[in-house]
Structure formats: C-alpha cells, structure tokens
Design a protein around this motif. Structure first.
Motif, mmCIF file in Angstrom:
data_model
loop_
_atom_site.group_PDB
_atom_site.id
_atom_site.type_symbol
_atom_site.label_atom_id
_atom_site.label_comp_id
_atom_site.label_asym_id
_atom_site.label_seq_id
_atom_site.Cartn_x
_atom_site.Cartn_y
_atom_site.Cartn_z
ATOM 1 N N GLN A 123 0.810 -1.215 0.000
ATOM 2 C CA GLN A 123 0.000 0.000 0.000
ATOM 3 C C GLN A 123 0.848 1.272 0.000
ATOM 4 N N THR A 124 1.752 1.363 0.939
ATOM 5 C CA THR A 124 2.565 2.572 1.090
ATOM 6 C C THR A 124 3.991 2.148 1.399
ATOM 7 N N LEU A 125 4.893 2.527 0.507
ATOM 8 C CA LEU A 125 6.307 2.216 0.654
ATOM 9 C C LEU A 125 7.053 3.534 0.643
ATOM 10 N N GLY A 126 7.774 3.823 1.713
ATOM 11 C CA GLY A 126 8.492 5.089 1.790
ATOM 12 C C GLY A 126 9.851 4.929 2.443
ATOM 13 N N VAL A 127 10.831 5.601 1.855
ATOM 14 C CA VAL A 127 12.192 5.616 2.379
ATOM 15 C C VAL A 127 12.618 7.080 2.483
ATOM 16 N N VAL A 128 13.085 7.493 3.646
ATOM 17 C CA VAL A 128 13.510 8.889 3.790
ATOM 18 C C VAL A 128 14.692 9.143 2.862
ATOM 19 N N ARG A 129 14.801 10.365 2.415
ATOM 20 C CA ARG A 129 15.758 10.727 1.375
ATOM 21 C C ARG A 129 17.186 10.251 1.664
ATOM 22 N N GLY A 152 -0.073 -17.602 2.491
ATOM 23 C CA GLY A 152 -0.922 -18.355 1.572
ATOM 24 C C GLY A 152 -1.514 -17.534 0.432
ATOM 25 N N LEU A 153 -1.046 -16.314 0.241
ATOM 26 C CA LEU A 153 -1.556 -15.494 -0.857
ATOM 27 C C LEU A 153 -0.920 -15.939 -2.165
ATOM 28 N N THR A 154 -1.538 -15.554 -3.277
ATOM 29 C CA THR A 154 -1.035 -15.988 -4.585
ATOM 30 C C THR A 154 -0.354 -14.879 -5.374
ATOM 31 N N HIS A 155 -0.677 -13.612 -5.080
ATOM 32 C CA HIS A 155 -0.155 -12.492 -5.861
ATOM 33 C C HIS A 155 0.140 -11.291 -4.959
ATOM 34 N N ALA A 156 0.945 -10.390 -5.506
ATOM 35 C CA ALA A 156 1.210 -9.110 -4.852
ATOM 36 C C ALA A 156 0.893 -8.009 -5.847
ATOM 37 N N SER A 157 0.330 -6.922 -5.351
ATOM 38 C CA SER A 157 -0.015 -5.759 -6.171
ATOM 39 C C SER A 157 0.614 -4.517 -5.564
ATOM 40 N N ILE A 158 0.875 -3.552 -6.436
ATOM 41 C CA ILE A 158 1.428 -2.270 -5.996
ATOM 42 C C ILE A 158 1.024 -1.216 -7.010
#
Length: 192
Positions: A123-129, A152-158
């Motif tokens: 959902q939210t991916l953040g890395v400080v500068r 047990g999930l089959t896929h990843a979304s972004i």
C-alpha cells in the motif's frame, strides 16, 4: 481513447500516468536477512510507533507529485482500519532504532473470488531521502513478498506513479511486477 479526446476537446491535458502492477508469488527474489543493509534492520510493523511511521511516510512523500501530508487521525484509520495488514508489514530501523523506511501492506480478502486470486497489496512504501538508493525499498518489498507467500496469498499488487522521482516504476518491474491497469490524470488550468 474516446475519453481522452473528449478531455482534450474541453481543454484538459494529460499530466500524470499511474499504474497498478501485479506479480505472482512465485520465483521470488531472495528474502533478505533482517540486517542485509549495512546500518539498518528490517523489523515487523511496530503498531505502537504509528506517529514515527507517519513522520517517515510524510517525509518520504514530500517530493512526490500531488502528495500532501497525512493527518494523524486519517493515518490511524489507514494503518489499523479496513484492509490494513500489519502482520505482513515492515519497517527499517537504523542503529539508533529510528525508523527510516516503511512498507505498510494491505489485504482485501473480499476481492479474492472476483479476482480469482488472493492479493497482498504493498500500500505505502516510503524511504527517507538520506537512505534512498541503498536497496532499502527492494529489501522491504522482498520481505513483504515472502510474508505474503507464507500467509498463503497468490499475488502481490502495488500502485506506482510512472514519473516518480525515486525511479519506483523501474524498481518494481525489476522485482517481477508487470502492469495490470493504467490510469491517467488530466488537468485544466483555470484563470481567476
């Protein structure tokens, strides 16, 4: 194409392209060790540090198009409300135990039947500068992908802004994500 021609005829201009990317949870990149990045440790989502994670989120997105700081009340809803998936979310902390990156993931099990698959959402991916360009985002994503698979999930979304200043679209594709949907933001300038 018809919609875009209509928008153009009304004076709107396409200004930004966004994509939803999808990957099966097979042939995953290697799961990094928790301390794979010198000076950092990846740890499970610390639900008692939401204020710190919010500060990292807001700092990380300060240079992203259209992004505004999230207010604490709204953040609590996002981090703990419908679709939140803290058991498969992670942060990276430095040697002083300061959070410098976050990967808040989501899960919408009600969509599984309709989609014919079970997705974990980054959902939210953040890395400080100061920590960008060192593999932190890749490590957080790889850690999340393995957590999704273990659940047990089959896929990843972004979702990604195609013009992100961080090069996120290239990173996600390098990790096996492929476009599944695309949207375009149009704008019109109004003179006052």
């Amino acid at each position: 194409v018809g919609d875009h021609a209509l928008y153009a005829s009304l004076g709107f201009t396409a200004v930004r392209w966004f994509e939803e990317l999808l990957r099966p949870l097979t042939d995953l990149p290697s799961e990094p060790a928790p301390d794979a990045i010198a000076g950092l440790t990846i740890v499970p989502w610390p639900g008692d540090r939401l204020d710190e994670i919010l500060a990292v989120r807001n700092e990380s997105f300060a240079d992203h198009w259209g992004s505004t700081p999230i207010q604490p009340e709204r953040w609590v809803d996002q981090a703990t409300g419908h679709g939140s998936y803290p058991e498969c979310s992670f942060v990276a902390v430095d040697a002083a135990d300061r959070i410098v990156a976050m990967c808040m993931n989501g899960r919408y099990a009600d969509d599984d039947e309709l989609l014919g698959r079970s997705d974990g959402w980054i959902q939210t991916l953040g890395v400080v500068r100061g920590w960008r360009g060192r593999g932190v985002a890749s490590a957080l994503i790889a850690t999340s992908l393995h957590a999704f698979a273990r659940a047990g999930l089959t896929h990843a979304s972004i979702g990604v802004d195609g013009d992100s200043p961080t090069g996120a679209a290239r990173l996600y594709r390098a990790l096996g994500f492929e476009p599944s949907q695309r949207s375009i933001t149009h704008e019109i300038r109004v003179e006052r």
